[in-house]
Every structure is written in C-alpha cells, then in structure tokens.
Design an enzyme around this catalytic site. Structure first.
Site, PDB file in Angstrom:
ATOM      1  N   CYS A 195       0.752  -1.205  -0.124  1.00  0.00           N
ATOM      2  CA  CYS A 195      -0.110   0.099  -0.002  1.00  0.00           C
ATOM      3  C   CYS A 195       0.782   1.295  -0.050  1.00  0.00           C
ATOM      4  O   CYS A 195       0.410   2.500  -0.400  1.00  0.00           O
ATOM      5  CB  CYS A 195      -0.984  -0.110   1.257  1.00  0.00           C
ATOM      6  SG  CYS A 195      -2.133  -1.390   1.111  1.00  0.00           S
ATOM      7  N   HIS A 226      -3.593   6.792   3.209  1.00  0.00           N
ATOM      8  CA  HIS A 226      -4.045   5.580   2.774  1.00  0.00           C
ATOM      9  C   HIS A 226      -5.476   5.272   3.109  1.00  0.00           C
ATOM     10  O   HIS A 226      -5.713   5.245   4.322  1.00  0.00           O
ATOM     11  CB  HIS A 226      -3.107   4.465   3.186  1.00  0.00           C
ATOM     12  CG  HIS A 226      -3.317   3.137   2.896  1.00  0.00           C
ATOM     13  ND1 HIS A 226      -3.765   2.846   1.442  1.00  0.00           N
ATOM     14  CD2 HIS A 226      -3.370   1.977   3.563  1.00  0.00           C
ATOM     15  CE1 HIS A 226      -3.903   1.640   1.188  1.00  0.00           C
ATOM     16  NE2 HIS A 226      -3.808   1.018   2.573  1.00  0.00           N
ATOM     17  N   ASN A 239     -10.154  -0.689   0.381  1.00  0.00           N
ATOM     18  CA  ASN A 239      -8.645  -0.621   0.327  1.00  0.00           C
ATOM     19  C   ASN A 239      -8.156  -1.102  -1.182  1.00  0.00           C
ATOM     20  O   ASN A 239      -8.247  -2.353  -1.359  1.00  0.00           O
ATOM     21  CB  ASN A 239      -7.926  -1.436   1.535  1.00  0.00           C
ATOM     22  CG  ASN A 239      -6.336  -1.233   1.589  1.00  0.00           C
ATOM     23  OD1 ASN A 239      -5.750  -0.825   0.633  1.00  0.00           O
ATOM     24  ND2 ASN A 239      -5.671  -1.698   2.673  1.00  0.00           N
TER      25      ASN A 239
HETATM   26  N1  ACO Z   1     -18.298  -9.391   9.618  1.00  0.00           N
HETATM   27  C1  ACO Z   1     -18.602  -9.796  10.920  1.00  0.00           C
HETATM   28  N2  ACO Z   1     -17.718 -10.192  11.696  1.00  0.00           N
HETATM   29  C2  ACO Z   1     -16.388 -10.143  11.230  1.00  0.00           C
HETATM   30  C3  ACO Z   1     -15.954 -10.089  10.190  1.00  0.00           C
HETATM   31  C4  ACO Z   1     -16.944  -9.344   9.242  1.00  0.00           C
HETATM   32  N3  ACO Z   1     -16.545  -9.070   7.932  1.00  0.00           N
HETATM   33  N4  ACO Z   1     -14.584  -9.820  10.003  1.00  0.00           N
HETATM   34  C5  ACO Z   1     -14.125 -10.333  11.352  1.00  0.00           C
HETATM   35  N5  ACO Z   1     -15.377 -10.573  12.095  1.00  0.00           N
HETATM   36  C6  ACO Z   1     -15.212 -10.996  13.273  1.00  0.00           C
HETATM   37  C7  ACO Z   1     -14.176 -11.808  13.635  1.00  0.00           C
HETATM   38  O1  ACO Z   1     -14.450 -13.112  13.311  1.00  0.00           O
HETATM   39  C8  ACO Z   1     -14.146 -11.843  15.149  1.00  0.00           C
HETATM   40  O2  ACO Z   1     -14.912 -12.520  15.751  1.00  0.00           O
HETATM   41  P1  ACO Z   1     -14.487 -13.246  17.246  1.00  0.00           P
HETATM   42  O3  ACO Z   1     -14.235 -12.044  18.274  1.00  0.00           O
HETATM   43  O4  ACO Z   1     -15.926 -13.945  17.651  1.00  0.00           O
HETATM   44  O5  ACO Z   1     -13.438 -14.161  16.870  1.00  0.00           O
HETATM   45  C9  ACO Z   1     -14.306 -10.269  15.370  1.00  0.00           C
HETATM   46  O6  ACO Z   1     -15.142  -9.814  14.409  1.00  0.00           O
HETATM   47  C10 ACO Z   1     -12.962  -9.434  15.174  1.00  0.00           C
HETATM   48  O7  ACO Z   1     -13.375  -8.425  15.866  1.00  0.00           O
HETATM   49  P2  ACO Z   1     -12.093  -7.303  15.960  1.00  0.00           P
HETATM   50  O8  ACO Z   1     -10.764  -8.139  15.971  1.00  0.00           O
HETATM   51  O9  ACO Z   1     -12.400  -6.369  17.249  1.00  0.00           O
HETATM   52  O10 ACO Z   1     -12.193  -6.607  14.806  1.00  0.00           O
HETATM   53  P3  ACO Z   1     -11.315  -5.052  14.682  1.00  0.00           P
HETATM   54  O11 ACO Z   1     -11.913  -4.110  15.366  1.00  0.00           O
HETATM   55  O12 ACO Z   1      -9.872  -5.500  14.814  1.00  0.00           O
HETATM   56  O13 ACO Z   1     -11.786  -4.919  13.092  1.00  0.00           O
HETATM   57  C11 ACO Z   1     -10.471  -4.929  10.798  1.00  0.00           C
HETATM   58  C12 ACO Z   1     -11.032  -5.742  12.222  1.00  0.00           C
HETATM   59  C13 ACO Z   1     -11.622  -4.092  10.203  1.00  0.00           C
HETATM   60  C14 ACO Z   1      -9.530  -5.998  10.089  1.00  0.00           C
HETATM   61  C15 ACO Z   1      -9.282  -4.151  11.508  1.00  0.00           C
HETATM   62  O14 ACO Z   1      -8.560  -4.964  12.533  1.00  0.00           O
HETATM   63  C16 ACO Z   1      -8.649  -3.357  10.863  1.00  0.00           C
HETATM   64  O15 ACO Z   1      -8.837  -2.620   9.702  1.00  0.00           O
HETATM   65  N6  ACO Z   1      -7.080  -3.649  10.632  1.00  0.00           N
HETATM   66  C17 ACO Z   1      -6.285  -3.086   9.417  1.00  0.00           C
HETATM   67  C18 ACO Z   1      -6.313  -3.676   8.308  1.00  0.00           C
HETATM   68  C19 ACO Z   1      -5.712  -3.163   7.106  1.00  0.00           C
HETATM   69  O16 ACO Z   1      -5.755  -1.795   7.019  1.00  0.00           O
HETATM   70  N7  ACO Z   1      -4.993  -3.704   6.303  1.00  0.00           N
HETATM   71  C20 ACO Z   1      -4.506  -3.114   5.409  1.00  0.00           C
HETATM   72  C21 ACO Z   1      -3.156  -2.846   5.313  1.00  0.00           C
HETATM   73  S1  ACO Z   1      -2.471  -2.103   4.024  1.00  0.00           S
HETATM   74  C22 ACO Z   1      -2.001  -3.403   2.962  1.00  0.00           C
HETATM   75  O17 ACO Z   1      -0.787  -3.514   2.633  1.00  0.00           O
HETATM   76  C23 ACO Z   1      -2.950  -4.408   2.066  1.00  0.00           C
END
Ligand code: ACO
Length: 343
Positions: free
Chosen positions: A130, A270, A300
């Site tokens: 990214c 980003h 993203n």
């Molecule tokens: N719908 C419903 N529930 C979901 C989903 C979904 N799409 N995805 C995950 N969950 C659930 C998980 O299974 C988990 O459930 P559990 O607690 O029963 O195991 C729970 O939701 C996860 O909750 P959190 O971990 O608290 O979620 P969080 O608030 O961390 O959000 C997210 C997750 C959106 C992925 C966040 O961590 C994030 O945005 N991280 C950064 C990601 C990013 O920017 N990546 C790209 C980097 S750039 C690159 O190089 C590609």
C-alpha cells in the site's frame, strides 16, 4: 504580499542543486462492477453494520474476469496523459507500483508501455504494497531532479480481488480494485514534491502477506488447497502498526519542511480503514475538513489507494495549484511513507 512564513524545501536545504519535480497531471480508473456490503452479506457471514462501523467501507469496485492490473493501469495513465497533454512518445519512464502484477514477470509496467504506445519509455515495477505509490513517486522524482529524464509516468494499480479469499470474512470485505496515475515533470514555477520519508520493518512481514507463489512456496496442488495464494492478515496488529507508522512518517515529513499541520490544505491518507484515518488525524491534529476520504466507495485498493484519492481530490478542486498536500501511507512489508507536495 503574504507575510505568512514560507516552508523550507528540504532538498534545497541539503545543498541540492538539481531541478524540482512536480506532478503535472493525474488520472484514475475503477472497474464498472460494484460489490456492496449488502452483496457481501449474501456471500459470507457479515453485515453492512459490522463492515461500516469497523471500516467505513460501503462498497468496492471489482475488475472483470478478463480485466487485469495492466488494463486498469493503462486506462488511468491515458487519463493523466490526456489532462497533461502528454503524448506517448514523450514518456521516458513508467513505474508501476503493485502487489498484484498481471504475472510474476515481466513487469506490469512493460505491459502498460505496450498498451499506451510509449515505445521510448523504460519500464519497471515497484513492490511496496500500500506504500507503493509514494515509493514510486520518490523514485520517479529522482530521475527528474537529476535531469536523467523529462517525463515520468507513475502508476499505482491493483487487482486485489484476484488474491482475496472470497470465503474469508476477515479480509474479503476490506479490498477493492482500481488504478491511479501521475505524470511527473519539472515545472519552473513550483517546488513540487518537497520531501518523501520512507521506511520499512521487515521483521513484521508475516503480519500481512501472501505466502504462496514465490520461491519460498511455489504453486503446487497442496499450496492451492491450503489457501497459500490468498492474502493473509493479522488485522489488529496491522491496525496498531499502521497508526504508529503513519503518524511517525507524517510528522517527519512536516518537520523536514518546517511546516505545521495547519498549513496543509489537504491530507491524503491511505484508504484502508476509517478508524485508522481518524486515529492518525487525532494524533497529528488534522481537522476533519483537511482530510480526503473516499474509502466508502472503493475499499482498500493498496498501491492504487492514494493515487485514486489524489485524482479525485484534484478533480473535486479540493486541491489547487499552490496548495500544500500531505500524503501518508502504510502497507505490507511492513512499509510506510509520507510525502509533502506543493501542488
Ligand atoms: N463481519 C462480521 N464479523 C467479522 C468480520 C466481518 N466481515 N470480520 C471479522 N469478524 C469477526 C471476527 O471473526 C472476530 O470474531 P470473534 O471475536 O468471535 O473471533 C471479530 O469480528 C473481530 O473483531 P475485532 O478483531 O475486534 O475486529 P477489529 O475491530 O480489529 O476490526 C479489522 C477488524 C477491520 C480487520 C481491523 O483490524 C483493521 O482494519 N485492521 C487493519 C487492516 C488494514 O488496514 N489492512 C491493510 C493494510 S494495507 C496493505 O498493505 C494491504
């Protein structure tokens, strides 16, 4: 006459005697097909409410089966060329930032060279996930300021839908496809790209990666069956590292130019997650009307993310000639970067 303190051009401060490098025009392209959060509710166990509150994303554009990264890159490039009145034979160098090249080799930049008819241009790819677009901008500007080339085409382009596991709700809701392009040239009336800070932390490579398909794990029936050719991510750790790295890079870029954040007309972060953007904004003291956000429409798009956002901000006249722009990015590697531009 304005009495406002001018900024410092760090390249001049360090005894640099070369030319400046400006972005003379931009363009972008996203595929026609849109997948909304409601569509995803039918594919995996998720909800519009979860995706919206956790990420800010409402929909994403997805390339067709026969539409590849090079196709999107070429379309974005042609738009930038048209706006900048640049003909294909003027382009000296094409740099494509991508983690989803059409194929492992040759470089997608070579395929774009052919597609746009830039027969004189050298061409190569940059892989910084990214952060790739700012890495590529900084590389491109080195060729302009050193007088090696007159015109450089920089593109961020991705078909992330090709490496996303559409059965994994943890990742499939986050990403989209698209491309953004910028033409670099020297403009005597502008400082252009004032500085770009770049960094990496390779010991955190496993946080966000695609394990299969390289020399470590070539494609086999087993690697495919184990899902090793899909993107993998530790979301929580990635989130924390993203906020820290984007703040550090942004502060360093401003410090190098002796600029306070209040002088920045438009911040282009980003576009990964609305909560990451808000956390970075709080820490850097960015006012809501300074920040450009379009992730609700595209998700993203990795290396294309800030390139598409920059183009939209310019077309919407959120950025005008003379404005100061701060771009901050973060991605797999881990990598990060920030750039200050006098538009
Ligand atoms: N719908 C419903 N529930 C979901 C989903 C979904 N799409 N995805 C995950 N969950 C659930 C998980 O299974 C988990 O459930 P559990 O607690 O029963 O195991 C729970 O939701 C996860 O909750 P959190 O971990 O608290 O979620 P969080 O608030 O961390 O959000 C997210 C997750 C959106 C992925 C966040 O961590 C994030 O945005 N991280 C950064 C990601 C990013 O920017 N990546 C790209 C980097 S750039 C690159 O190089 C590609």
């Amino acid at each position: 006459m304005s009495t406002q303190k001018q900024f410092t051009n760090p390249r001049a401060k360090h005894g640099f005697r070369g030319r400046t490098c400006s972005i003379i025009s931009v363009g972008s392209y996203v595929p026609e097909k849109v997948i909304t959060n409601a569509d995803l509710e039918k594919m995996v166990e998720t909800s519009d409410e979860w995706i919206t509150t956790r990420t800010g994303i409402k929909e994403r554009h997805i390339a067709g089966e026969k539409e590849f990264t090079s196709d999107m890159a070429a379309k974005a490039a042609l738009r930038a060329m048209q706006r900048g009145n640049i003909t294909p034979d003027q382009i000296d160098l094409i740099i494509v930032a991508t983690i989803t090249p059409d194929m492992p080799f040759p470089a997608t930049a070579c395929l774009v060279q052919h597609r746009i008819g830039a027969r004189r241009a050298a061409a190569f790819d940059v892989e910084a996930a990214c952060s790739g677009f700012i890495y590529a901008l900084e590389i491109g500007q080195q060729f302009i300021t050193s007088r090696t080339y007159e015109t450089v085409l920089v593109i961020g382009a991705e078909k992330l839908s090709s490496i996303v596991d559409w059965k994994d709700r943890n990742t499939c809701v986050l990403f989209g496809d698209g491309a953004g392009a910028a033409i670099l040239q020297h403009r005597p009336d502008a400082h252009g790209l004032l500085t770009a800070c770049m960094g990496a932390e390779g010991d955190k490579a496993e946080l966000l990666c695609m394990p299969g398909g390289g020399s470590r794990c070539p494609a086999t029936p087993e690697s495919v069956a184990s899902g090793l050719h899909f993107l993998r991510m530790d979301g929580k750790e990635t989130f924390k590292n993203a906020v820290i790295a984007m703040c550090t890079a942004g502060q360093e870029a401003l410090r190098r130019c002796d600029l306070d954040i209040s002088r920045i007309k438009c911040v282009i972060p980003h576009q990964a997650n609305r909560r990451i953007i808000d956390a970075v904004g709080d820490r850097l003291g960015i006012k809501p009307d300074q920040v450009f956000v379009n992730l609700d429409k595209y998700g993203n798009t990795s290396a294309a993310s800030v390139a598409i956002a920059l183009d939209e901000a310019v077309q919407q006249r959120r950025i005008q000639r003379g404005d100061l722009v701060l771009m901050v990015v973060f991605g797999a590697g881990l990598t990060w970067a920030a750039a200050v531009i006098e538009w």
